[in-house]
Design a protein around this motif. Structure first.
Motif, mmCIF file in Angstrom:
data_model
loop_
_atom_site.group_PDB
_atom_site.id
_atom_site.type_symbol
_atom_site.label_atom_id
_atom_site.label_comp_id
_atom_site.label_asym_id
_atom_site.label_seq_id
_atom_site.Cartn_x
_atom_site.Cartn_y
_atom_site.Cartn_z
ATOM 1 N N VAL A 81 31.545 -17.037 -20.389
ATOM 2 C CA VAL A 81 31.950 -15.647 -20.147
ATOM 3 C C VAL A 81 31.758 -15.229 -18.691
ATOM 4 C CG1 VAL A 81 31.550 -14.940 -22.528
ATOM 5 C CG2 VAL A 81 29.676 -14.799 -20.871
ATOM 6 N N LEU A 82 31.054 -16.031 -17.911
ATOM 7 C CA LEU A 82 30.882 -15.774 -16.485
ATOM 8 C C LEU A 82 30.611 -17.106 -15.811
ATOM 9 C CD1 LEU A 82 30.550 -13.675 -14.170
ATOM 10 C CD2 LEU A 82 28.095 -13.678 -14.679
ATOM 11 N N SER A 83 31.370 -17.422 -14.773
ATOM 12 C CA SER A 83 31.213 -18.704 -14.090
ATOM 13 C C SER A 83 30.851 -18.483 -12.636
ATOM 14 C CB SER A 83 32.504 -19.523 -14.185
ATOM 15 O OG SER A 83 32.318 -20.815 -13.656
ATOM 16 N N ASP A 88 27.041 -21.511 -15.327
ATOM 17 C CA ASP A 88 27.944 -20.817 -16.243
ATOM 18 C C ASP A 88 27.103 -20.006 -17.214
ATOM 19 O OD1 ASP A 88 30.328 -21.832 -15.219
ATOM 20 O OD2 ASP A 88 30.261 -23.602 -16.508
ATOM 21 N N LEU A 89 27.599 -18.837 -17.573
ATOM 22 C CA LEU A 89 26.949 -18.036 -18.612
ATOM 23 C C LEU A 89 27.683 -18.301 -19.919
ATOM 24 C CD1 LEU A 89 24.886 -15.903 -19.497
ATOM 25 C CD2 LEU A 89 26.566 -14.138 -18.860
ATOM 26 N N LEU A 90 26.978 -18.894 -20.868
ATOM 27 C CA LEU A 90 27.567 -19.233 -22.157
ATOM 28 C C LEU A 90 27.321 -18.131 -23.177
ATOM 29 C CD1 LEU A 90 26.487 -22.988 -22.550
ATOM 30 C CD2 LEU A 90 28.571 -22.069 -21.496
ATOM 31 N N HIS A 91 28.266 -17.978 -24.089
ATOM 32 C CA HIS A 91 28.104 -17.057 -25.201
ATOM 33 C C HIS A 91 28.301 -17.841 -26.493
ATOM 34 C CE1 HIS A 91 29.556 -13.310 -27.630
ATOM 35 N NE2 HIS A 91 28.278 -13.578 -27.860
ATOM 36 N N PHE A 92 27.313 -17.770 -27.379
ATOM 37 C CA PHE A 92 27.425 -18.387 -28.699
ATOM 38 C C PHE A 92 27.829 -17.280 -29.675
ATOM 39 C CE2 PHE A 92 24.606 -20.999 -26.210
ATOM 40 C CZ PHE A 92 25.015 -22.291 -26.508
ATOM 41 N N GLU A 93 29.131 -17.077 -29.757
ATOM 42 C CA GLU A 93 29.659 -15.953 -30.526
ATOM 43 C C GLU A 93 29.720 -16.292 -32.008
ATOM 44 O OE1 GLU A 93 33.491 -12.894 -30.554
ATOM 45 O OE2 GLU A 93 33.523 -14.723 -29.340
ATOM 46 N N ARG A 94 29.093 -15.467 -32.807
ATOM 47 C CA ARG A 94 29.090 -15.643 -34.252
ATOM 48 C C ARG A 94 30.240 -14.866 -34.884
ATOM 49 N NH1 ARG A 94 23.500 -13.049 -35.327
ATOM 50 N NH2 ARG A 94 24.571 -11.545 -33.999
ATOM 51 N N MET A 135 23.447 -17.585 -22.706
ATOM 52 C CA MET A 135 22.528 -18.560 -22.114
ATOM 53 C C MET A 135 23.034 -19.077 -20.774
ATOM 54 S SD MET A 135 21.143 -22.029 -23.890
ATOM 55 C CE MET A 135 19.563 -22.706 -23.417
ATOM 56 N N THR A 136 22.101 -19.274 -19.837
ATOM 57 C CA THR A 136 22.456 -19.881 -18.552
ATOM 58 C C THR A 136 22.653 -21.377 -18.729
ATOM 59 O OG1 THR A 136 20.113 -20.221 -18.012
ATOM 60 C CG2 THR A 136 21.134 -18.181 -17.247
ATOM 61 N N ASP A 137 23.738 -21.893 -18.197
ATOM 62 C CA ASP A 137 24.028 -23.331 -18.239
ATOM 63 C C ASP A 137 24.118 -23.813 -16.793
ATOM 64 O OD1 ASP A 137 24.652 -25.857 -19.130
ATOM 65 O OD2 ASP A 137 26.779 -25.423 -19.458
ATOM 66 N N TRP A 138 22.963 -24.216 -16.246
ATOM 67 C CA TRP A 138 22.903 -24.611 -14.835
ATOM 68 C C TRP A 138 23.689 -25.889 -14.583
ATOM 69 C CZ3 TRP A 138 21.188 -20.691 -12.219
ATOM 70 C CH2 TRP A 138 20.259 -19.829 -12.782
ATOM 71 N N LYS A 139 24.313 -25.966 -13.407
ATOM 72 C CA LYS A 139 25.158 -27.110 -13.069
ATOM 73 C C LYS A 139 24.383 -28.125 -12.240
ATOM 74 C CE LYS A 139 29.320 -24.243 -13.094
ATOM 75 N NZ LYS A 139 30.499 -23.738 -12.325
ATOM 76 N N ASP A 155 18.783 -16.817 -4.622
ATOM 77 C CA ASP A 155 20.071 -16.873 -5.323
ATOM 78 C C ASP A 155 19.865 -16.900 -6.838
ATOM 79 O OD1 ASP A 155 21.824 -17.025 -3.029
ATOM 80 O OD2 ASP A 155 21.075 -19.061 -2.726
ATOM 81 N N TYR A 156 18.841 -17.620 -7.293
ATOM 82 C CA TYR A 156 18.514 -17.689 -8.716
ATOM 83 C C TYR A 156 18.252 -16.283 -9.256
ATOM 84 C CZ TYR A 156 16.378 -19.963 -12.870
ATOM 85 O OH TYR A 156 16.082 -20.413 -14.133
ATOM 86 N N ILE A 157 17.436 -15.527 -8.527
ATOM 87 C CA ILE A 157 17.124 -14.153 -8.937
ATOM 88 C C ILE A 157 18.392 -13.305 -8.944
ATOM 89 C CG2 ILE A 157 15.836 -12.080 -8.282
ATOM 90 C CD1 ILE A 157 13.679 -13.991 -7.132
ATOM 91 N N ASP A 158 19.248 -13.485 -7.943
ATOM 92 C CA ASP A 158 20.523 -12.767 -7.899
ATOM 93 C C ASP A 158 21.373 -13.076 -9.126
ATOM 94 O OD1 ASP A 158 19.927 -11.597 -5.463
ATOM 95 O OD2 ASP A 158 21.006 -13.110 -4.274
ATOM 96 N N TYR A 159 21.406 -14.342 -9.520
ATOM 97 C CA TYR A 159 22.191 -14.748 -10.692
ATOM 98 C C TYR A 159 21.687 -14.027 -11.945
ATOM 99 C CZ TYR A 159 24.963 -18.645 -8.737
ATOM 100 O OH TYR A 159 25.888 -19.416 -8.057
#
Length: 434
Positions: A81-83, A88-94, A135-139, A155-159
């Motif tokens: 949902v956000l890259s 990447d920001l993942l969404h586990f949509e139910r 959830m954060t999915d770090w690259k 930058d981590y804090i900004d994310y």
């Protein structure tokens, strides 16, 4: 140069891995009479152990296609949902039925410490029936081109702040291990700025808030060398032909070597047992070994600037508990946190973040009222058991979900309204609270 040698060794072993895999398949082939003999299984087991010991493990999949809610199986769709360049920001949509009660919206910040976010698969799986999970999915830093720029602790804090803005008000944040410090810093900065998107609650699990408290072997190692030692000995350029070629990184294979050396005898015994299980045709035990090591041996590189800044800030200077940590030149002051409830979770036998290191956040957040804070120590678990396993499912997760419900925006508003009504009734009747 060491990273280049590692890559060359991996490439040199490729033909041998191919041969080993071919022979394993041949000795496991149901049309081969030797496949049904102890000798055949022994050869097949030896080839598989060799192939697995010399391969590079890629990023595992989360593999969570469904969850169970109120006894019913519910489909789950994983999406980005956000890259961002490094996450990447993942969404586990139910796929919930209409009218389902509102569950807490939760941002899980995964560790950026060498393993992929899939290390928290069990955490997500356990919380899914009770929460709307992001959830954060770090690259992997070696996969990010130099043109994307650098990535450090600021930058981590900004994310984290940007993701909380993206998710909106009444979001709950959970930090597992390493991100406890940047998440606490992000919330402190948001509260200092009176940011309305500051989370409703913050749960810190097994994190190194103050590593001066009961320091572990990991803490002692970081403290025993100046930052220049780390810069000279563990920082290397990504070799060709990776997308992040020439980016300075802390390689994942070095991190993995450090983890494995802490319990080398245990890993040697595990691989010996794996060989025996294969020879005995004990498929269940062999599958458990494969599942664990497919995750454990999958590692990623960290940017040099993030790694070095984290080591210096968290483990050498202890900047956060000393009141000296800054973000973009502004002081990080946890005492500014007055609207975000705090829960800290520790494991009694944690050998990564000692008992008391995470609880230190309770002292730093000095202006939080007692009803907005909770600390819990889980008996008989180590670091991994804080966020995974049977005790996490039975003891820790229900406490986290209950805390989120109690500290959610609607729950707080209802509590405040109830208190106002009680006070109003007292004034009308002329009674006091005594």
């Amino acid at each position: 140069m060491f990273y280049h040698l590692y890559e060359m060794n991996h490439a040199a072993m490729a033909p041998w891995r191919a041969v080993a895999e071919s022979m394993r398949v041949a000795y496991r082939n149901p049309f081969n009479p030797l496949a049904y003999t102890s000798i055949g299984r022994t050869f097949a087991a030896g080839f598989e152990v060799f192939e697995r010991a010399t391969r590079r493990y890629g990023k595992p999949a989360f593999g969570l296609p469904h969850t169970t809610i109120d006894g019913q199986q519910v489909a789950v769709h994983e999406s980005v949902v956000l890259s961002k360049p490094f996450c990447d920001l993942l969404h586990f949509e139910r796929c919930l039925k209409p009218g389902h009660p509102k569950d807490p919206r939760v941002l899980i910040v995964a560790p950026m410490s060498g393993h992929y976010a899939t290390l928290l698969r069990g955490t997500v799986e356990t919380l899914l029936p009770s929460a709307d999970i992001y959830m954060t999915d770090w690259k992997d830093a070696r996969m990010v081109p130099l043109s994307e720029g650098g990535f450090d602790l600021d930058d981590y804090i900004d994310y984290v702040i940007e993701m909380l803005h993206h998710l909106g008000e009444d979001t709950h944040v959970v930090a597992v291990c390493q991100p406890a410090v940047p998440v606490l810093a992000a919330v402190a900065r948001m509260e200092a700025e009176k940011d309305r998107f500051a989370p409703s609650s913050m749960t810190l699990m097994g994190g190194p808030i103050d590593t001066r408290v009961k320091p572990t072997a990991v803490n002692e190692l970081a403290k025993s060398h100046p930052i220049s030692w780390f810069e000279e000995n563990v920082i290397m350029p990504v070799p060709w032909p990776q997308p992040g070629m020439m980016r300075q990184v802390y390689p994942g294979f070095l991190q993995l070597s450090g983890f494995m050396s802490m319990n080398l005898d245990r890993h040697m015994i595990a691989h010996k047992d794996f060989f025996v299980h294969l020879v005995k045709n004990d498929g269940d035990s062999a599958d458990k070994h494969r599942d664990f090591y497919d995750e454990y041996l999958a590692v990623m590189d960290l940017t040099a600037e993030f790694y070095l800044q984290t080591v210096e800030t968290v483990f050498i200077n202890h900047s956060l508990p000393k009141g000296e940590m800054t973000h973009r030149g502004k002081l990080v002051d946890p005492s500014k946190i007055v609207n975000t409830a705090l829960m800290t979770v520790e494991g009694e036998n944690d050998d990564i973040s000692g008992v008391g290191q995470t609880e230190a956040a309770q002292t730093l957040c000095s202006n939080l009222p007692d009803h907005m804070r909770l600390h819990y120590v889980q008996p008989d678990v180590g670091h991994y058991g804080v966020f995974n396993g049977s005790r996490f499912r039975r003891e820790i997760a229900p406490r986290i979900v209950k805390f989120m419900h109690e500290q959610g925006k609607d729950a707080r508003a209802a509590k405040r309204a109830n208190l106002r009504a009680i006070e109003g009734g007292k004034r009308r009747t002329g009674t006091s609270g005594e």
